[in-house]
Design a protein around this motif. Structure first.
Motif, mmCIF file in Angstrom:
data_model
loop_
_atom_site.group_PDB
_atom_site.id
_atom_site.type_symbol
_atom_site.label_atom_id
_atom_site.label_comp_id
_atom_site.label_asym_id
_atom_site.label_seq_id
_atom_site.Cartn_x
_atom_site.Cartn_y
_atom_site.Cartn_z
ATOM 1 N N ASN A 190 25.516 9.591 -21.443
ATOM 2 C CA ASN A 190 24.445 9.622 -20.449
ATOM 3 C C ASN A 190 23.332 10.604 -20.792
ATOM 4 O O ASN A 190 22.184 10.417 -20.369
ATOM 5 C CB ASN A 190 25.017 9.972 -19.073
ATOM 6 C CG ASN A 190 25.823 8.843 -18.470
ATOM 7 O OD1 ASN A 190 25.610 7.670 -18.799
ATOM 8 N ND2 ASN A 190 26.769 9.175 -17.606
ATOM 9 N N TYR A 191 23.664 11.645 -21.528
ATOM 10 C CA TYR A 191 22.681 12.683 -21.840
ATOM 11 C C TYR A 191 22.813 13.077 -23.309
ATOM 12 O O TYR A 191 23.931 13.194 -23.819
ATOM 13 C CB TYR A 191 22.901 13.926 -20.967
ATOM 14 C CG TYR A 191 23.088 13.599 -19.504
ATOM 15 C CD1 TYR A 191 22.005 13.271 -18.690
ATOM 16 C CD2 TYR A 191 24.371 13.580 -18.947
ATOM 17 C CE1 TYR A 191 22.184 12.944 -17.346
ATOM 18 C CE2 TYR A 191 24.557 13.259 -17.610
ATOM 19 C CZ TYR A 191 23.464 12.943 -16.819
ATOM 20 O OH TYR A 191 23.644 12.618 -15.501
ATOM 21 N N SER A 196 17.109 1.850 -28.770
ATOM 22 C CA SER A 196 17.168 1.848 -27.312
ATOM 23 C C SER A 196 17.656 3.184 -26.767
ATOM 24 O O SER A 196 17.067 3.748 -25.833
ATOM 25 C CB SER A 196 18.091 0.717 -26.843
ATOM 26 O OG SER A 196 18.282 0.764 -25.446
ATOM 27 N N ARG A 197 18.726 3.700 -27.352
ATOM 28 C CA ARG A 197 19.279 4.960 -26.868
ATOM 29 C C ARG A 197 18.361 6.142 -27.169
ATOM 30 O O ARG A 197 18.249 7.075 -26.384
ATOM 31 C CB ARG A 197 20.652 5.188 -27.488
ATOM 32 C CG ARG A 197 21.709 4.188 -27.042
ATOM 33 C CD ARG A 197 22.437 4.616 -25.769
ATOM 34 N NE ARG A 197 21.596 4.759 -24.604
ATOM 35 C CZ ARG A 197 21.925 5.449 -23.515
ATOM 36 N NH1 ARG A 197 23.080 6.107 -23.484
ATOM 37 N NH2 ARG A 197 21.149 5.512 -22.481
ATOM 38 N N LYS A 241 15.127 6.081 -27.242
ATOM 39 C CA LYS A 241 14.067 6.048 -26.230
ATOM 40 C C LYS A 241 14.592 6.522 -24.869
ATOM 41 O O LYS A 241 13.898 7.254 -24.156
ATOM 42 C CB LYS A 241 13.496 4.638 -26.118
ATOM 43 C CG LYS A 241 12.674 4.212 -27.327
ATOM 44 C CD LYS A 241 12.104 2.814 -27.152
ATOM 45 C CE LYS A 241 11.214 2.426 -28.317
ATOM 46 N NZ LYS A 241 10.638 1.075 -28.154
ATOM 47 N N ASP A 242 15.813 6.122 -24.532
ATOM 48 C CA ASP A 242 16.410 6.590 -23.277
ATOM 49 C C ASP A 242 16.491 8.112 -23.251
ATOM 50 O O ASP A 242 16.191 8.749 -22.240
ATOM 51 C CB ASP A 242 17.822 6.010 -23.110
ATOM 52 C CG ASP A 242 17.832 4.516 -22.848
ATOM 53 O OD1 ASP A 242 16.796 3.971 -22.445
ATOM 54 O OD2 ASP A 242 18.894 3.897 -23.076
ATOM 55 N N PHE A 243 16.912 8.684 -24.369
ATOM 56 C CA PHE A 243 17.152 10.126 -24.423
ATOM 57 C C PHE A 243 15.870 10.946 -24.536
ATOM 58 O O PHE A 243 15.762 12.023 -23.945
ATOM 59 C CB PHE A 243 18.047 10.461 -25.623
ATOM 60 C CG PHE A 243 19.447 9.931 -25.539
ATOM 61 C CD1 PHE A 243 20.111 9.816 -24.324
ATOM 62 C CD2 PHE A 243 20.120 9.553 -26.697
ATOM 63 C CE1 PHE A 243 21.405 9.332 -24.258
ATOM 64 C CE2 PHE A 243 21.424 9.073 -26.646
ATOM 65 C CZ PHE A 243 22.065 8.960 -25.417
ATOM 66 N N TYR A 244 14.910 10.470 -25.324
ATOM 67 C CA TYR A 244 13.849 11.362 -25.783
ATOM 68 C C TYR A 244 12.409 10.929 -25.493
ATOM 69 O O TYR A 244 11.495 11.734 -25.674
ATOM 70 C CB TYR A 244 13.976 11.557 -27.300
ATOM 71 C CG TYR A 244 15.320 12.034 -27.766
ATOM 72 C CD1 TYR A 244 15.837 13.261 -27.343
ATOM 73 C CD2 TYR A 244 16.094 11.272 -28.641
ATOM 74 C CE1 TYR A 244 17.078 13.710 -27.774
ATOM 75 C CE2 TYR A 244 17.332 11.716 -29.084
ATOM 76 C CZ TYR A 244 17.816 12.930 -28.647
ATOM 77 O OH TYR A 244 19.040 13.375 -29.078
ATOM 78 N N THR A 254 10.498 10.519 -22.990
ATOM 79 C CA THR A 254 9.681 11.252 -22.000
ATOM 80 C C THR A 254 9.670 12.755 -22.254
ATOM 81 O O THR A 254 9.091 13.505 -21.457
ATOM 82 C CB THR A 254 10.185 10.971 -20.575
ATOM 83 O OG1 THR A 254 11.548 11.415 -20.458
ATOM 84 C CG2 THR A 254 10.089 9.489 -20.242
#
Length: 351
Positions: free
Chosen positions: A176-177, A212-213, A215-218, A220
């Motif tokens: 998740n993080y 994908s992951r 972009k999810d993590f980093y 923003t």
């Protein structure tokens, strides 16, 4: 006389700004470090989880290939160093002694035993994700080593590599993080090397998962606190590792926009960051900072190669490299068992 005095003052800066180059003489020195440790069983740090006393064993009994160089992951990237240097300088092994050692160690039977260890339920997270990443890098090097030795080793190792591909595909969706540390569990580092391998074999599904992951993590992230680095035992830079990964997974315009917000101070030609200073190279943790200098260097070289507008950072990478490199040969085992790989990675990135 005045001009000579000024030249003497700036000479150290000129020296540090020289871009490092890998040549045969450097290769001869570098390859000795992993050759001296890939079959050195002790001292050893197993990082093993024991269910009962029956699982006790010597490093070589547990890991018939990757038992040397103090720990499993250092053994893996020690082999990567050897293979990478032999590919570039075949004359390092004119009598085939090294290749024969490699072939003997990378037998199908030994690979199967390494796989058996990873299949233990209580070792599900063994070497996650640092050791996994270096195994991908080793497989990538073997895949492109167009020799009988390279082909046989690549074929044999693939079975273990496939296990770790699946292990990544199971793990990344559950994370998740991201883990933003400067040591082994750094998520960006593991994903970066895994992405290199996925690209090299055109594994689209694996590539897309990492993109994908990442972009999810980093995606923003902004204003990375570079002034907080380094921590005392870092051999990776959390900020720069993130840049390295996003450079690979984002399209050009997207990356340029992202990196300007992520590390705005790096956009200035005057940008500077001090090298990681090592106080005691006989201390296995404190010497990590030499690794930090090499990893920062290879990330900057890679960035400038793909985005020439960042060429002004190259002297900074040179400075980091040259601070640590003179200490590599003849270093204590605490650094010598692994730092050759980091130095070589930087040298290859500088080409």
């Amino acid at each position: 006389m005045k001009n000579l005095f000024c030249l003497l003052l700036v000479f150290p800066i000129l020296l540090f700004s020289q871009k490092p180059q890998l040549n045969l003489e450097e290769a001869k020195s570098l390859i000795q470090l992993p050759l001296n440790c890939i079959e050195t069983e002790f001292p050893n740090k197993l990082s093993q989880t024991l269910v009962d006393a029956t699982e006790l064993g010597t490093p070589k009994e547990l890991h018939p290939i990757f038992y040397g160089c103090f720990d499993w992951h250092s053994s893996v990237h020690g082999y990567w160093t050897i293979v990478s240097l032999l590919k570039k300088f075949p004359e390092l092994d004119a009598d085939n002694r090294i290749k024969n050692r490699l072939l003997q160690n990378f037998s199908k039977e030994n690979i199967e035993q390494e796989i058996d260890y990873f299949q233990k339920p209580h070792e599900y997270s063994y070497e996650r994700t640092y050791g996994w990443a270096w195994l991908f890098k080793l497989q990538e090097a073997l895949d492109s080593w167009d020799t009988p030795t390279g082909k046989e080793m690549s074929k044999n190792l693939q079975a273990l590599t496939n296990v770790l591909i699946e292990r990544n595909k199971e793990y990344l969706p559950k994370l998740n993080y991201p883990i933003r540390v400067g040591t082994h569990t750094n998520t960006a580092f593991g994903m970066s090397l895994a992405f290199d391998y996925a690209q090299s074999i055109n594994h689209v599904e694996f590539q897309q998962l990492i993109i994908s992951r990442a972009k999810d993590f980093y995606l923003t992230d902004q204003n990375c606190p570079l002034s907080w680095e380094p921590s005392g035992y870092d051999f990776l830079s959390p900020c720069f590792q993130e840049i390295d990964l996003m450079r690979k997974v984002l399209k050009k315009e997207e990356f340029e926009t992202w990196v300007q917000a992520f590390l705005p101070e790096m956009q200035q030609n005057s940008f500077n960051i001090k090298v990681g200073e090592v106080s005691d190279r006989a201390d296995g943790h404190l010497v990590h900072l030499d690794g930090l200098n090499f990893s920062r260097a290879w990330i900057i070289y890679g960035l400038a190669k793909e985005y020439p507008s960042y060429d002004y950072l190259i002297p900074l990478a040179d400075q980091h490299f040259h601070y640590s490199y003179p200490n590599l040969i003849g270093d204590s085992y605490e650094g010598g068992h692994w730092l050759a790989s980091f130095a070589l990675y930087a040298l290859l990135a500088a080409e």
